[in-house]
Design a protein around this motif. Structure first.
Motif, PDB file in Angstrom:
ATOM      1  N   HIS A  79     -55.459 -21.430-102.090  1.00  8.60           N
ATOM      2  CA  HIS A  79     -55.991 -21.575-103.447  1.00  8.60           C
ATOM      3  C   HIS A  79     -56.025 -20.253-104.206  1.00  8.60           C
ATOM      4  N   ALA A 112     -57.795 -17.801-103.748  1.00  9.54           N
ATOM      5  CA  ALA A 112     -59.182 -17.472-104.083  1.00  9.54           C
ATOM      6  C   ALA A 112     -59.645 -16.163-103.466  1.00  9.54           C
ATOM      7  N   LYS A 163     -64.155 -23.912-100.714  1.00  4.30           N
ATOM      8  CA  LYS A 163     -65.049 -23.919 -99.533  1.00  4.30           C
ATOM      9  C   LYS A 163     -64.450 -24.685 -98.357  1.00  4.30           C
ATOM     10  N   CYS A 164     -63.174 -24.413 -98.110  1.00  2.00           N
ATOM     11  CA  CYS A 164     -62.523 -25.067 -96.965  1.00  2.00           C
ATOM     12  C   CYS A 164     -62.762 -24.278 -95.675  1.00  2.00           C
ATOM     13  N   CYS A 221     -60.315 -19.385 -94.144  1.00  2.00           N
ATOM     14  CA  CYS A 221     -60.340 -17.922 -93.975  1.00  2.00           C
ATOM     15  C   CYS A 221     -61.354 -17.516 -92.905  1.00  2.00           C
TER      16      CYS A 221
END
Ligand code: SF4
Ligand code: SF4
Length: 369
Positions: free
Chosen positions: A206, A208, A225-226, A229
């Protein structure tokens, strides 16, 4: 004050009677198994059945002793866990790990059915959750013996009896309900642990996460918020937000309370195996070398006391060179909270919240057999 009994893995005499396997039935009797199990009971013997590639679950000879003791009381034991892989794959894994009806002397069943959808919804007056989907075979059992291989855990710091019950006895939907509580906050970066490898930047689909001048920045608008990382970081330099962890652990404790509420009072017993204590849990498709020497088996009727005693044993113990991450070996000295050091999550939080909820007592007396 609760009571814990323990078999030490250091044998004073090298003879058959001194073997922890041969002392296990004495441990069960001393802890009062005759008060927990009645003739005719269907007894869930709850344990983790492992994963393909893993090899550190509780060994079959111990499970066999528990089964024999339950049968001697005129009850009907069954070995059980809930779906992580769907049940047929999971039963095959159990077979590979050495847990099957021939080896342990009892049926092995998956408590939440063929694909993890067989559950009873149980209410709980929690701060975070109000109901949870308890696996049917657990909810319908008359009594339960919880066999727990204690170890570290990435999201809770520690995997003991509480985690085995709160997560391991609920269905797929129940697990999702508890895990969801982690979400809502972006990950947190711990600068001193980061070696600037940029693996997190590459893994984020994403866009992000970025590294600017050696500093990780997370775009909270783009972050979904997967937590990919967090999983990918080799140094635990990205962690779940403390708010999410706190909510998640509270939900886990509330789920534990709900599972235990399906049993009549005093119908559950806990055995914690403080051996093969690895930094991570038994779910990944690998196992690592342990971080402390094998200590023994604890037994209690109090889920809070047994997890507290297990953590105390681990932390009072001088660590051995054990794996704490990819390619990383370290000995953690005695007196240091080993799982806090490794995972950055206080493992005693579970004990505190469980005690606050009235699930048991963190004060205990420990007697060695
Ligand atoms: S993956 Fe971890 S260690 Fe690597 S740059 Fe990202 S935060 Fe730092
Ligand atoms: S949590 Fe997911 S979306 Fe957010 S920065 Fe990490 S990988 Fe990207």
């Amino acid at each position: 004050m609760s009571t814990i009994y323990m078999i030490d893995f250091i044998l004073k005499e090298l003879k058959a009677e001194a073997s922890p396997v041969n002392k296990l039935r004495k441990l069960l009797r001393t802890t009062g198994i005759e008060d927990v199990i009645e003739k005719g009971d269907y007894v869930a013997v709850k344990m983790h059945l492992g994963s393909r590639g893993g090899f550190r679950i509780i060994r079959p000879p111990f499970v066999r002793e528990v089964v024999e003791e339950v049968k001697s009381l005129g009850a009907y034991p069954f070995i059980t866990d809930t779906c992580r892989p769907p049940s047929l794959e999971y039963l095959e894994i159990a077979n590979i790990e050495g847990i099957n009806p021939l080896s342990v002397g009892a049926p092995v069943i998956i408590a939440d059915g063929l694909r993890g959808n067989d559950f009873r919804t149980v209410s709980v007056n929690g701060e975070v959750i109000k109901e949870i989907e308890v696996a049917s075979a657990i909810a319908e059992a008359d009594s339960m013996i919880v066999l727990t291989h204690v170890k570290g855990h990435r999201m809770t710091g520690f995997g003991g009896a509480i985690k085995n019950v709160g997560m391991g006895c609920v269905s797929k939907k129940g697990k999702r309900r508890v895990h969801e509580k982690l979400g809502g906050e972006p990950p947190m970066w711990i600068e001193e642990k980061c070696d600037k490898c940029k693996a997190c930047v590459k893994t984020c689909d994403h866009g992000a996460i970025s590294m600017i001048g050696g500093v990780i920045e997370i775009d909270t608008e783009k972050c979904v918020k997967c937590y990919r990382c967090v999983w990918i970081c080799p140094n635990r330099a990205l962690v779940w937000s403390p708010i999410g962890i706190d909510r998640f652990i509270k939900a886990l404790i509330e789920a534990t309370a709900a599972v235990l509420s399906t049993f009549e009072r005093n119908k559950v017993m806990f055995l914690n195996f403080v051996c093969d204590v690895t930094f991570a849990c038994d779910c990944p498709p690998w196992s690592t070398n342990p971080i402390i020497p094998d200590r023994g088996i604890l037994a209690s009727r109090d889920i809070v006391a047994i997890d507290k005693a297990s953590l105390d044993l681990i932390d009072k113990c001088e660590g051995i060179p054990g794996q704490i991450g990819p390619g990383k070996i370290r000995s953690i000295p005695k007196g240091i909270s080993k799982f806090l050091e490794i995972h950055g999550i206080d493992p005693y939080l579970q004990v505190k919240y469980a005690e606050d909820l009235g699930l048991g007592n963190s004060k205990y007396e420990l007697y060695k057999l």
